[in-house]
Every structure is written in structure tokens, then in C-alpha cells.
Design a protein around this motif. Structure first.
Motif, PDB file in Angstrom:
ATOM      1  N   LYS A  45      -9.044   5.106   6.596  1.00 24.72           N
ATOM      2  CA  LYS A  45      -7.668   4.683   6.252  1.00 24.72           C
ATOM      3  C   LYS A  45      -7.637   3.174   5.976  1.00 24.72           C
ATOM      4  CE  LYS A  45      -2.938   4.470   8.176  1.00 24.72           C
ATOM      5  NZ  LYS A  45      -2.011   4.858   9.248  1.00 24.72           N
ATOM      6  N   LEU A  50      -7.365   0.545   2.402  1.00 30.09           N
ATOM      7  CA  LEU A  50      -6.379  -0.541   2.268  1.00 30.09           C
ATOM      8  C   LEU A  50      -7.050  -1.915   2.176  1.00 30.09           C
ATOM      9  CD1 LEU A  50      -3.881   0.653   5.049  1.00 30.09           C
ATOM     10  CD2 LEU A  50      -3.425   0.634   2.589  1.00 30.09           C
ATOM     11  N   ASP A  79       2.864   1.591  10.184  1.00 27.68           N
ATOM     12  CA  ASP A  79       3.188   1.786   8.776  1.00 27.68           C
ATOM     13  C   ASP A  79       2.691   0.553   8.007  1.00 27.68           C
ATOM     14  OD1 ASP A  79       4.248   2.109   6.305  1.00 27.68           O
ATOM     15  OD2 ASP A  79       6.345   1.950   6.925  1.00 27.68           O
ATOM     16  N   SER A 115       2.463   0.372   4.762  1.00 30.95           N
ATOM     17  CA  SER A 115       2.947   0.336   3.374  1.00 30.95           C
ATOM     18  C   SER A 115       3.635  -1.001   3.061  1.00 30.95           C
ATOM     19  CB  SER A 115       3.909   1.495   3.112  1.00 30.95           C
ATOM     20  OG  SER A 115       5.052   1.343   3.924  1.00 30.95           O
ATOM     21  N   ALA A 164       1.947  -3.793   0.829  1.00 28.47           N
ATOM     22  CA  ALA A 164       1.962  -3.737  -0.633  1.00 28.47           C
ATOM     23  C   ALA A 164       3.121  -4.553  -1.200  1.00 28.47           C
ATOM     24  CB  ALA A 164       2.088  -2.284  -1.079  1.00 28.47           C
ATOM     25  N   ARG A 165       4.027  -5.010  -0.320  1.00 30.34           N
ATOM     26  CA  ARG A 165       5.224  -5.685  -0.814  1.00 30.34           C
ATOM     27  C   ARG A 165       5.019  -7.187  -1.006  1.00 30.34           C
ATOM     28  NH1 ARG A 165       9.420  -2.070   0.397  1.00 30.34           N
ATOM     29  NH2 ARG A 165      10.905  -3.554  -0.417  1.00 30.34           N
ATOM     30  N   ASP A 202      15.123   3.274   4.779  1.00 29.49           N
ATOM     31  CA  ASP A 202      14.411   3.213   3.499  1.00 29.49           C
ATOM     32  C   ASP A 202      15.308   2.789   2.331  1.00 29.49           C
ATOM     33  OD1 ASP A 202      15.767   5.522   3.455  1.00 29.49           O
ATOM     34  OD2 ASP A 202      14.060   6.860   3.112  1.00 29.49           O
TER      35      ASP A 202
END
Ligand code: UTP
Length: 407
Positions: A9, A13, A41, A43, A46-47, A325
Motif C-alpha cells: 500500500k 503511494l 486515509d 488520499s 494527493a491534494r 466529503d
């Protein structure tokens, strides 16, 4: 998840460096790191390149209930608020999960002593202010306190030691907010120990989802709580659950009431309450165009004139529709403690990376209606962000003294 799965995982990344010390860890530490990989989390990482999602809509003014109206209707508003409080319909939500990095203390911000001739703690000021309403209404108000895993134990121990500054312990409920990973400016995760990725609290918007995850929405239902006054730990002058604000919000029949102060100057650096595509919203000072700064309302006053102070009264039944979200993620430069190449813990003095936060002000935009309620800055706004200068211990002390608080 096992080690191999965790490793693949993180490799996917580009973050496999987090396992640098894996072989040197005990079995418990190994398991803890794998569990953190499983539960976090990532994710948000990526921001970084995209920054905050700032596709804003069309702004228009939102009129505030001004002091003149509040004073003219004081008895009506006050009576409506007292009635709701006495019926147990309001609760208070202290947001105390932040790290208070600007203040520079290792302890939770609420433990900071702002006294001069005697100890006066930030928590003490907040609780004393709430106790004023408890005494006035002869009703104990349910007090939720959100902490984070970084400051929870110290916060609980401190308040217990101080006997909750006179608050009834059985009326206080603590819960921890969720955490987000933190990384350097290139997006590489920091480690805060050989067995732990650096994390920081995920912003103050997390209060509702974290509260539900902790199963505390049950208390709202059981006790018939319909309104929650959500407020920051660091404004030592604010009134909490004050009857006029509660009454005004209930009588206006809105989804949320927001305490606001009149701006000191058109270009003051505060978020201003307004409408965005017809829904309540907050426009940041740097997003205000010249046209908006100069716009006037029908009384000839500036149309975008009221700054928020992080004190909101939310209507409980509308909160279920607010989801994380749909809220923007703010990528913020902060000082993040990390272990260096020799595994020595470093506490940087300057920002060294990014934290990821969702903010309570973005919850407002998911609600349909809002009443901005004007409060007098000198009486209700003394935020403590820094040791000295603007919004500091120094400026708050001055304001407290002006309001007759002994320090
Ligand atoms: P701030 O935005 O001032 O952040 O929080 P902070 O973390 O306390 O301080 P700095 O920026 O590191 O110096 C405003 C309010 O929101 C709470 C804080 O505790 C404060 O009451 N907060 C902030 C949380 O509860 N959780 C968070 O993740 C962030």
C-alpha cells in the motif's frame, strides 16, 4: 492487513520510507505501525499539488441581526432563549482538539495560564462564562469537549484536578477527533517515532462526525438536545449559550446562528459571512473583490461587514445532512514534529510541511439558512492565538481587564 499488504500500500503511494526502522521494532510496535497504515486515509496527500479546492460560487450579501434590533427585542429574545435552555434543548461544544502551535506551549491551549497576580487558565475563563448562564437559568447545560489523541489525557487530567472549575463533572463528555497524516513540502510523510507516522488533528469541522463515531449522538436524542453552541477554546471573552443568541436563532427559525463582529476596516483580515449561490457561506478576506469591499446595503453601510468569530449555534436535526466529503480540504503549512535520519525527534521552529484540515466554517455552506448575530467585539472577542501581538495573551489580557475580569 499484514506487513506485506501494508508495504505494498505504501509503496504504491511512494511512501515506503515509513518502514525504515521496521526490522528494529518490537512485535507490538510492528503491529501498531501496520495498523496505522491500515486505518489512515492517505488520499489527502494527493491534494498538495491541487491546493484547496477553491471553486467558489457567486457571492451576495447576507444581512446580520444588528445590535440595535437585538437591544430593541432584548426581552423577547432573552425569554425565548431561557425557555429553550431550561427545557434542556441546548448543549455546548468546546472545540479543544487543536495543537495551538502558534502559542508555543506543549500543553493543551486551555491549560495556558493567562493570569498576572493569580492563576487564570483559559479553560477556567471558558467554563466561568458558561457557568454564568447555568446560574442565570438554574439549568446545567450539557458540555461536550472535543480533544485529539495528542492532548486528550492531559486535558482530562487537568480538568479533573481543577474540579472542572466548578462545572458538574457528570454534565461533561469528552471525545477525541480524528487525525490526518502530515508530510513535508514534497508530500513525503513524516514519522514522529520509529513506529508511528506523524499525524495531526483533522480540523475543527471534524466535531460532528467524530462525535457520531463516538456514539454520542445518542445523548442528543436521549436528552432532547435540539441546538449545539460550537465554540473555540481560545476566545476567553465569548458568551456561550447566551440566552439572547439562542432565542434569536430559534425565533429566526434558521439552520444555524453565527456570532459575528462588525469589521474594524473594509480590508480587515477576517472571514466575512455572506451568501454563496444562495446558501450561507464565509468569504475569506483575500477573496473579497474591490467591488465587494465597496458594496453598500440599503442603509448605505458596507454590505460585507460582519466577520465570524467561531461561535455557531447549530440546529441538531440538520446536521445529519452535513457530510465531510462535501467540505473543502485545507492544506495548511504548519510546524510538524518528526524524527530525523538519526531517529532523533525534532520540533521545528518554522513551518516544515503540510497538515490537512476541514474547517467548521465550511459546514455553514451545507446548511440552508443562517442568522448572523452581531456581538460587540470589545465585549466578546478576545482570541488567543499568539504569545504577543495581535490576537495574543497580551491583547486578551487587556480586553479581559476592560471587562472587569481580575487577572
Ligand atoms: P485554530 O485554527 O486556532 O488552530 O483553532 P489551533 O490548532 O488551535 O492553533 P494553531 O493554528 O496550531 O496555532 C481554532 C479552534 O478550533 C480548534 C482549536 O482547538 C480552537 O478551539 N481545533 C482546531 C480543533 O478542535 N481541532 C482541530 O483539528 C483544529
Amino acid at each position: 492487513m499484514n506487513y506485506e499488504e501494508a508495504k505494498s500500500k505504501m509503496s504504491a503511494l511512494g511512501q515506503e520510507h515509513i518502514f525504515k526502522y521496521y526490522d528494529t521494532l518490537s512485535d507490538t510496535e510492528k503491529a501498531a505501525l501496520v495498523k496505522q497504515v491500515e486505518e489512515t486515509d492517505f488520499s489527502v496527500l494527493a491534494r498538495i499539488d491541487k491546493g484547496a479546492d477553491e471553486n467558489r460560487g457567486t457571492f451576495s450579501p447576507l444581512a446580520a441581526m444588528q445590535r440595535s434590533e437585538i437591544e430593541a427585542r432584548e426581552k423577547e429574545l432573552h425569554d425565548a432563549g431561557v425557555k429553550a435552555i431550561k427545557e434542556g434543548k441546548t448543549a455546548a461544544m468546546l472545540l479543544a482538539g487543536g495543537m495551538g502551535t502558534r502559542l508555543g506551549s506543549d500543553d493543551p491551549k486551555g491549560m495556558y495560564n493567562i493570569g498576572i497576580t493569580k492563576p487564570v487558565y483559559i479553560f477556567e475563563r471558558i467554563i466561568t462564562n458558561l457557568l454564568d448562564v447555568v446560574k442565570e437559568t438554574d439549568t446545567w447545560i450539557r458540555l461536550f469537549i472535543m480533544t485529539s489523541e495528542k492532548n486528550h489525557d492531559k486535558t482530562v487530567a487537568f480538568l479533573k484536578e481543577k474540579n472542572f472549575f466548578g462545572y458538574r463533572e457528570d454534565k461533561v463528555v469528552f471525545f477525541k477527533q480524528d487525525m490526518a497524516p502530515a508530510c513535508d513540502f514534497n508530500g513525503k510523510l513524516y514519522m514522529e517515532g520509529k513506529d508511528r507516522i506523524s499525524t495531526s488533528p483533522n480540523g475543527n469541522a471534524g466535531w460532528y462526525s467524530s462525535m457520531v463515531r463516538a456514539g454520542l449522538d445518542k445523548i442528543l436524542t436521549e436528552e432532547g438536545i435540539e441546538w449545539i453552541d460550537v465554540f473555540a477554546v481560545d476566545n476567553v471573552l465569548q458568551r456561550i449559550c447566551d440566552p439572547c443568541f439562542v432565542g434569536a436563532t430559534i425565533l429566526a427559525d434558521v439552520s444555524v446562528g453565527a456570532k459575528v463582529v462588525r469589521k474594524a476596516a473594509p480590508d480587515e483580515k477576517v472571514g466575512v459571512i455572506c451568501l454563496e449561490d444562495g446558501r450561507p457561506s464565509i468569504v475569506e478576506y483575500y477573496e473579497l473583490s474591490d467591488e465587494m469591499m465597496n458594496a453598500k446595503d440599503d442603509k448605505g453601510e458596507p454590505a460585507y461587514n460582519y466577520g465570524v468569530i467561531l461561535n455557531y449555534l447549530f440546529r441538531v436535526k440538520e446536521l445529519a445532512a452535513v457530510t465531510d466529503d462535501k467540505m473543502p480540504l485545507h492544506v495548511v503549512k504548519k510546524k510538524i514534529p518528526y524524527i530525523d535520519e538519526n531517529a532523533v525527534l525534532v520540533k521545528p521552529s518554522e513551518p516544515n510541511g503540510f497538515k490537512f484540515e476541514q474547517l467548521v466554517l465550511d459546514m455553514i455552506h451545507q446548511l440552508s439558512t443562517c442568522l448572523p448575530y452581531e456581538v460587540i467585539r470589545e465585549k466578546e472577542f478576545a482570541p488567543i492565538k499568539n504569545p504577543t501581538g495581535i490576537d495574543s495573551v497580551e491583547s486578551a489580557r487587556e480586553l479581559l481587564k476592560q471587562n472587569g475580569v481580575e487577572l
